[in-house]
Enzyme design. Structure first.
Site: not given
Ligand code: AMP
Length: 105
Positions: A29, A93-94, A98, A100
């Site tokens: 990240d 946000e994206v 994904h 984390h």
């Protein structure tokens, strides 16, 4: 329009790639929230958990096996967190799925 993660996967923009296989990539990240903060990203551009389909079952499971592999490879298997943000009201946000992986070991 391609997501920023697809652009990373296609090497259009640089990133710190720590692992890659045919259907998944793992990057550091860019703004880490812990000592270790990786993003485990399917190459298939699924926006979020809200959009997964039954046909994605093997791919979604594989994200967790890659997470486990990364934890053992980095020797942080004794303590880490896995999380998905889902849509904007929980901070996604994206809009490219994904997982984390965070640890402070
Ligand atoms: P989320 O809030 O779940 O959408 O998380 C998106 C994450 O992607 C954030 O933790 C960002 O710091 C990270 N991020 C955004 N752009 C990049 C990039 N170019 N390379 C690596 N990580 C990024």
């Amino acid at each position: 329009m391609k997501s920023i993660f697809t652009r990373i996967i296609e090497r259009e923009i640089p990133s710190d790639i720590v692992y890659e296989q045919d259907n998944i990539i793992v990057i550091k990240d860019i703004a880490p929230k812990a000592k270790t903060h990786l993003l485990i990203i399917p190459k298939k551009e699924i926006p979020s958990i809200n959009e997964i389909q039954k046909e994605d079952s093997d791919l979604i499971a594989e994200l967790f096996f890659v997470a486990k592999k990364m934890a053992y490879d980095l020797n942080i298997q004794q303590g880490y967190q896995l999380k998905f943000h889902v849509w904007a009201l929980w901070g996604q946000e994206v809009m490219h799925l994904h997982l984390h992986l965070l640890s402070n070991i």
